[in-house]
Design a protein around this motif. Structure first.
Motif, short mmCIF file in Angstrom:
data_model
loop_
_atom_site.label_atom_id
_atom_site.label_comp_id
_atom_site.label_asym_id
_atom_site.label_seq_id
_atom_site.Cartn_x
_atom_site.Cartn_y
_atom_site.Cartn_z
N LEU A 83 -0.80 7.94 13.05
CA LEU A 83 -2.22 7.71 12.96
C LEU A 83 -2.64 7.67 11.55
O LEU A 83 -3.10 6.47 11.10
CB LEU A 83 -3.34 8.59 13.60
CG LEU A 83 -4.39 8.14 13.85
CD1 LEU A 83 -4.71 6.83 14.52
CD2 LEU A 83 -5.33 9.16 14.55
N THR A 84 -2.32 8.49 10.70
CA THR A 84 -2.88 8.39 9.34
C THR A 84 -1.86 7.34 8.55
O THR A 84 -2.68 6.56 7.82
CB THR A 84 -2.59 9.70 8.63
OG1 THR A 84 -3.57 10.75 9.19
CG2 THR A 84 -2.61 9.76 6.90
N GLN A 85 -0.81 7.21 8.77
CA GLN A 85 0.18 6.28 8.28
C GLN A 85 -0.14 4.89 8.59
O GLN A 85 -0.43 4.12 7.52
CB GLN A 85 1.81 6.48 8.70
CG GLN A 85 2.65 5.55 8.15
CD GLN A 85 3.87 5.72 9.19
OE1 GLN A 85 3.80 5.26 10.38
NE2 GLN A 85 4.95 6.03 8.50
N LEU A 86 -0.71 4.52 9.91
CA LEU A 86 -1.11 3.17 10.36
C LEU A 86 -2.34 2.93 9.59
O LEU A 86 -2.60 1.72 9.48
CB LEU A 86 -0.72 3.04 11.80
CG LEU A 86 0.42 3.15 12.21
CD1 LEU A 86 0.48 2.97 13.80
CD2 LEU A 86 1.46 1.93 11.55
N ARG A 87 -3.37 3.83 9.67
CA ARG A 87 -4.63 3.69 8.96
C ARG A 87 -4.31 3.32 7.56
O ARG A 87 -5.05 2.33 6.94
CB ARG A 87 -5.70 4.86 9.11
CG ARG A 87 -6.15 4.99 10.45
CD ARG A 87 -6.94 6.15 10.54
NE ARG A 87 -7.64 6.24 11.68
CZ ARG A 87 -8.23 7.38 12.47
NH1 ARG A 87 -7.98 8.65 11.85
NH2 ARG A 87 -8.86 7.35 13.44
N GLN A 88 -3.68 4.00 6.63
CA GLN A 88 -3.38 3.64 5.14
C GLN A 88 -2.88 2.31 5.03
O GLN A 88 -3.11 2.00 4.36
CB GLN A 88 -2.62 4.73 4.88
CG GLN A 88 -3.35 6.15 4.74
CD GLN A 88 -2.22 7.49 4.13
OE1 GLN A 88 -1.17 7.03 4.08
NE2 GLN A 88 -2.96 8.58 4.12
N LYS A 133 1.08 -1.33 -0.07
CA LYS A 133 0.02 0.01 0.17
C LYS A 133 0.69 1.44 -0.03
O LYS A 133 1.87 1.25 0.38
CB LYS A 133 -0.88 -0.07 0.91
CG LYS A 133 -1.87 -1.04 1.07
CD LYS A 133 -2.88 -1.12 2.38
CE LYS A 133 -3.95 -2.03 2.55
NZ LYS A 133 -4.72 -1.94 3.47
N SER A 134 0.38 2.13 -0.64
CA SER A 134 0.95 3.60 -0.52
C SER A 134 0.66 4.44 0.57
O SER A 134 -0.59 4.27 0.96
CB SER A 134 0.71 4.52 -1.87
OG SER A 134 1.17 3.83 -2.93
N VAL A 135 1.45 5.18 1.05
CA VAL A 135 1.27 5.97 2.19
C VAL A 135 1.45 7.41 1.89
O VAL A 135 2.34 7.71 0.96
CB VAL A 135 1.90 5.76 3.43
CG1 VAL A 135 1.39 4.20 4.17
CG2 VAL A 135 3.41 5.75 3.45
N SER A 136 0.63 8.46 2.55
CA SER A 136 0.99 9.93 2.50
C SER A 136 0.46 10.59 3.69
O SER A 136 -0.59 10.38 4.11
CB SER A 136 0.21 10.64 1.10
OG SER A 136 0.53 11.65 1.09
#
Length: 144
Positions: free
Chosen positions: A133-138, A106-109
């Motif tokens: 948090l955003t990173q781990l959700r992605q 998966k890509s993260v941003s």
């Protein structure tokens, strides 16, 4: 600090990020040696058993292993005195183990803000806030 010194610190930070974005662990390690004081105070979660520039090298080893195409884009910088604040966007593809998570592809941003303090042209202190948090959700490790 003079305007030239402040501009020089910002330029040094941009050169450091260029090395980080090479994706080459050796280039990143050499850039840390060049731009970061060996006893840098690093106020962010870092691997146990290391401090200073060695801790920063370990962080980048982990990130480059997990996200080989990691890219830090400086969105804006603010410089005052001996400090440079950078607001960044970080992107990458999860192709290696990270935080115990097997590769997902998966890509993260996500965003981060760091305050760098300089002395004699080198980074002597780093304080950072990373949107983990955003990173781990992605990555699917946490619910959206």
């Amino acid at each position: 600090m003079s305007a030239a010194g402040t501009a020089g610190n910002t330029a040094a930070l941009h050169r450091f990020h260029s090395a980080v974005n090479s994706g080459d662990p050796d280039v990143v390690s050499k850039a840390i040696d060049e731009f970061v004081a060996p006893d840098v105070r690093f106020h962010a979660p870092v691997p146990m058993g290391a401090s200073g520039a060695e801790a920063l090298k370990r962080v980048w080893d982990v990130l480059l292993s997990a996200f080989p195409d990691i890219r830090v884009t400086i969105e804006e910088t603010v410089s005052e005195g001996d400090r440079v604040v950078a607001r960044n966007t970080v992107t990458g593809t999860h192709l290696g183990v990270y935080q115990g998570l097997q590769p997902t592809g998966k890509s993260v941003s996500y965003n981060e803000i760091f305050i760098f303090r300089f002395a004699e042209g080198r980074i002597t202190e780093i304080r950072g806030v990373v949107d983990v948090l955003t990173q781990l959700r992605q990555l699917g490790a946490l619910p959206s």
